[in-house]
Design an enzyme around this catalytic site. Structure first.
Site, short mmCIF file in Angstrom:
data_model
loop_
_atom_site.label_atom_id
_atom_site.label_comp_id
_atom_site.label_asym_id
_atom_site.label_seq_id
_atom_site.Cartn_x
_atom_site.Cartn_y
_atom_site.Cartn_z
N LYS A 95 10.47 8.61 6.64
CA LYS A 95 10.65 7.59 7.68
C LYS A 95 12.14 7.58 7.99
O LYS A 95 12.95 7.13 7.18
CB LYS A 95 10.17 6.22 7.20
CG LYS A 95 10.45 5.13 8.22
CD LYS A 95 10.08 3.75 7.72
CE LYS A 95 10.83 2.70 8.51
NZ LYS A 95 10.57 1.33 8.04
N GLY A 184 9.33 -6.10 12.45
CA GLY A 184 9.40 -7.27 13.30
C GLY A 184 8.15 -8.12 13.34
O GLY A 184 8.15 -9.18 13.95
#
Lengths: 256, 65
Positions: A95, A184
């Site tokens: 990632k 988020g």
């Protein structure tokens, strides 16, 4: 869901940071049924053995590991961190985070593309943590990325999907590319919405780890992700402005 | 000689990277290494000579999001 050549059963991906204890982490993973766990690499002194303890914990989760380059601000840092992670976790998956702004932790788009190209050339399978920007997404695909991880909102904010138009556009622009909404999210309803929009998966950490009851929240997210995916696959109705009666009008009593 | 280990100035008698790890007590621990911001694979630690002031990073698996 297929990510690079790997078939993953669950569309929920979960981070391993910030849990109150290893036991709570393990229980949250069990209740989430997540198929992928994100991990990182950090400095260690010889006597600590913290890495060995954590390695034992994540191995027992029996999930696919996705190491990150969290905290890296330069291409060089990110590439070296990815190389160290590949050796430690024995996986080509990374990632890729190249952070460009201290307050928003927004990805540095220029560094991200450069690092993605270097890493794919070295045989990595890159999961770039990116924004909803469609031009940047195209550049990342050109650089060899086969999965995109657009943010919902800045990391750790729990604000949900702050640019729905942008995310919708991104999804529509590259319908064949697996996309994971990463970062988020704060509530299961936000995860459900991302899945309803056609995103392939969501990745969260803080929303679960910092909930009062992480395991319960993990299950909440798991159900929301399933619900959102079912809705997407079911081809939702078109919204309309004016009311349309759902109960048949024909055969009504008192109708002249 | 004095080198930097994970950002901390450290005195070592070892000259090669694998010997430094041994001296610091890592033994056969699961670690990854970098010298002066370049990754050094485990297989090359025995051939990696260190010079005074070199910056050595030693990392292990950790929690991440």
């Amino acid at each position: 869901m297929r990510l690079y050549e790997t078939e993953i059963a669950s569309r929920l991906m979960l981070g391993t940071a910030q849990y109150p204890s290893p036991a709570v982490l393990t229980e949250a993973f069990r209740r989430s049924a997540a198929g992928i766990a994100t991990v990182s690499v950090r400095r260690e002194a010889g006597h600590e053995r913290a890495g060995a303890a954590f390695w034992g914990l994540v191995r027992d989760l029996r999930v696919t590991l996705l190491p990150n380059t969290a905290g890296c601000h330069s291409v060089r840092e990110a590439v070296t961190t990815a190389q160290m992670a590949r050796e430690l976790f024995d996986t080509p998956w990374i990632k890729l985070e190249v952070i460009g702004h201290a307050d928003t932790l927004q990805p540095d788009p220029f560094g991200l593309v450069e690092a993605a190209r270097i890493l794919t050339d070295e045989g990595f399978q890159v999961f770039p943590y990116t924004t909803e920007d469609v031009v940047l997404a195209g550049r990342l695909l050109d650089a060899g990325c086969e999965v995109l991880m657009p943010w919902g909102a800045p990391i750790g904010t729990g604000l949900g999907l702050t640019n729905i138009y942008g995310l919708r556009t991104l999804r529509a622009q590259f319908p064949q590319v697996p996309m994971v909404v990463d970062a988020g999210l704060g509530l299961p309803s936000q995860a459900a919405m991302a899945m309803e929009m056609g995103f392939d998966a969501v990745l969260l950490n803080t929303a679960v780890a910092k909930a009062g009851d992480p395991a319960r929240m993990a299950e909440g997210f798991a159900r929301a992700v399933q619900a959102g995916r079912l809705a997407f696959e079911a081809d939702p109705m078109e919204p309309r402005d004016m009311a349309a009666p759902s109960t048949p009008v024909i055969g009504m009593a008192f109708l002249e | 000689m004095k080198i930097m280990i994970n950002g901390t100035p450290t005195e070592t008698r070892a000259e090669m990277l694998d010997a430094v790890l041994e001296e610091l007590g890592f033994g056969d621990a699961k670690v990854a290494t970098a010298v002066n911001e370049d990754f050094v694979p485990a297989s090359l630690r025995g051939q990696t000579a260190l010079a005074p002031g070199d910056r050595v990073e030693i990392v292990t698996p950790r929690q991440g999001g």
